[in-house]
Write an enzyme that holds these catalytic residues in place. Structure first.
Site, short mmCIF file in Angstrom:
data_model
loop_
_atom_site.label_atom_id
_atom_site.label_comp_id
_atom_site.label_asym_id
_atom_site.label_seq_id
_atom_site.Cartn_x
_atom_site.Cartn_y
_atom_site.Cartn_z
N SER A 14 0.81 -1.22 0.00
CA SER A 14 0.00 0.00 0.00
C SER A 14 0.84 1.27 0.00
O SER A 14 0.29 2.37 0.00
CB SER A 14 -0.91 0.01 1.23
OG SER A 14 -0.16 0.08 2.42
N THR B 118 -2.07 2.76 3.68
CA THR B 118 -1.30 4.01 3.72
C THR B 118 -0.44 3.90 4.96
O THR B 118 -0.75 3.14 5.86
CB THR B 118 -2.28 5.20 3.88
OG1 THR B 118 -3.03 5.34 2.68
CG2 THR B 118 -1.57 6.50 4.18
N THR C 75 1.51 6.85 0.51
CA THR C 75 0.60 5.78 0.04
C THR C 75 0.73 5.54 -1.45
O THR C 75 1.14 6.44 -2.21
CB THR C 75 -0.86 6.17 0.36
OG1 THR C 75 -1.72 5.06 0.08
CG2 THR C 75 -1.34 7.35 -0.49
N ARG D 229 -5.94 9.51 -10.11
CA ARG D 229 -6.74 9.72 -8.89
C ARG D 229 -5.81 10.06 -7.73
O ARG D 229 -4.78 9.42 -7.51
CB ARG D 229 -7.54 8.46 -8.58
CG ARG D 229 -8.36 8.53 -7.28
CD ARG D 229 -7.59 7.99 -6.09
NE ARG D 229 -8.39 7.93 -4.87
CZ ARG D 229 -7.88 7.63 -3.67
NH1 ARG D 229 -6.60 7.35 -3.55
NH2 ARG D 229 -8.66 7.59 -2.62
N VAL D 230 -6.16 11.09 -6.99
CA VAL D 230 -5.36 11.49 -5.83
C VAL D 230 -6.23 11.35 -4.59
O VAL D 230 -7.39 11.77 -4.60
CB VAL D 230 -4.88 12.95 -5.99
CG1 VAL D 230 -4.20 13.44 -4.73
CG2 VAL D 230 -3.93 13.06 -7.19
N GLY D 231 -5.68 10.78 -3.55
CA GLY D 231 -6.45 10.57 -2.33
C GLY D 231 -6.20 11.67 -1.31
O GLY D 231 -5.74 12.77 -1.63
N ASP D 232 -6.51 11.36 -0.07
CA ASP D 232 -6.40 12.35 1.01
C ASP D 232 -4.96 12.53 1.50
O ASP D 232 -4.62 13.56 2.08
CB ASP D 232 -7.27 11.93 2.20
CG ASP D 232 -6.89 10.55 2.75
OD1 ASP D 232 -6.56 9.65 1.94
OD2 ASP D 232 -6.92 10.37 3.97
N THR E 102 -5.87 7.21 7.33
CA THR E 102 -5.86 6.18 6.30
C THR E 102 -7.30 5.76 6.06
O THR E 102 -8.15 5.93 6.93
CB THR E 102 -5.06 4.92 6.72
OG1 THR E 102 -5.71 4.35 7.85
CG2 THR E 102 -3.65 5.26 7.07
N GLY E 103 -7.55 5.17 4.89
CA GLY E 103 -8.90 4.70 4.61
C GLY E 103 -9.40 5.26 3.30
O GLY E 103 -8.61 5.63 2.43
N GLY F 185 -10.01 7.70 1.16
CA GLY F 185 -9.53 9.07 1.21
C GLY F 185 -10.53 10.12 0.78
O GLY F 185 -10.50 11.26 1.27
#
Ligand code: ASP
Length: 317
Positions: free
Chosen positions: A45, A169, A187, A197-200, A220-221, A223
């Site tokens: 991850s 993450t 992450t 795609r970009v997460g948190d 984490t999770g 995002g």
């Protein structure tokens, strides 16, 4: 002095704690711990060995924040560089910017003298291939991508592969001997994510926030939830408004209940206040149950159960 992190950060705690004990900074400790996770091929991850996007490319996000100055650095959608946390730190310390994306971040990494590396490990490639050939519903990868993009109800695709999509993450927060806080997140994001795609994790305030005056939080999770709710910043803001650490973190988790989401949701956080109290919270009961911590007096890190704040499932159908 104190280090806390998501369970997978434990691989780097020995070095992080050594740095703090030598009188090193919280920022140095956070970066060093995260390096270990980013280089750990068993962690699918984060960094090298992370699971790829839907086209089979590993794309990394990371951020770091300095609680003393509120300086922050972040990178997103980075290919071929193993240590996005160090690129993020470079952004924070050398550029008048907070975030670089994709090619710009890769160019900057090259300028920093970092070496390129193919981040798709054999094992991650095998997991990806198995997943893709598993998807009998789709004739080709292209079809899968088309469905994910053209279908206005992305939820339909999400239902088919989002539920079991592996993700993860690493989160690390450090308090050094001088009383400074720093936080870092790194992450490879959601496996099989749409390219770009970009997460948190690299979004300051969503997946990461740190302020010496109050405390720090990292997530984490799923995002997209933390992005829509500014979860990490909420925890710090609630502390600023007078809540204790536990109450602040619980409130930020409860805030997530307002979000209607297309995926079965899941969110996790670790947080610390300026005095070194720490908590871990999760919406789930199994996968993310523990977080890890170590004070300067402890020989080794210990694991602690996260507090569970379940979500009401407002899944879009
Ligand atoms: N928060 C990360 C993201 O959304 C993934 C995770 O922590 O599982 O990219």
């Amino acid at each position: 002095m104190l280090l806390i992190g998501s369970g997978n950060a434990e691989v780097g705690f020995a070095e992080g704690m050594e740095i703090l004990r030598r009188g090193g900074s919280a920022l140095d400790a956070v970066e060093a711990v995260i390096h270990h996770v980013e280089s750990n091929p068993e962690d699918h991850s984060v960094g090298y060995g992370g699971l790829p996007n839907i086209l089979g490319e590993v794309e990394l996000d990371a951020s770091i924040m300095d609680g003393k100055t509120l300086a922050a650095g972040a990178v997103c959608a980075v290919h071929n560089y193993e240590h996005p946390i160090s690129i993020a730190r470079g952004v924070m310390e050398r550029l008048p910017h907070v975030m670089l994306a994709g090619r710009g971040a890769e160019r900057f990494a090259r300028e920093l003298g970092m070496k390129k590396r193919n981040l798709l490990s054999d094992e991650a490639r095998a997991i990806y291939k198995a997943k893709i050939s598993d998807s009998q519903r789709y004739d080709t990868m292209r079809e899968l991508v088309m469905r994910a993009t053209n279908d206005p109800e992305i939820a339909a695709t999400a239902e088919e592969y989002g539920d079991e999509t592996p993700h993860g993450t690493t989160n690390v927060i450090a308090l050094d001997g001088a009383g400074n806080l720093a936080s870092g997140v790194s992450t490879s994001g959601w496996a099989w994510k749409y390219p770009g795609r970009v997460g948190d994790s690299p979004i300051i305030g969503a997946g990461n926030y740190c302020d010496n005056r109050y405390g720090a939080c990292a997530c984490t999770g799923y995002g997209e939830m933390a992005m829509r709710s500014s979860t990490a910043h909420s925890v710090v803001l609630y502390m600023k408004m007078g809540m204790g650490l536990r109450q602040a973190a619980r409130q930020a988790m409860k805030d997530l209940r307002a979000l209607a989401v297309p995926f079965p949701p899941g969110m996790n956080l670790v947080a610390m206040d300026r005095l070194g109290h720490h908590v871990g919270f999760t919406t789930e009961t199994d996968r993310w149950a523990d977080y890890v911590y170590q004070t300067g007096n402890m020989q080794a890190p210990k694991r602690k159960k996260r507090t569970v704040v379940p979500l009401e499932r407002r899944i879009i159908t």
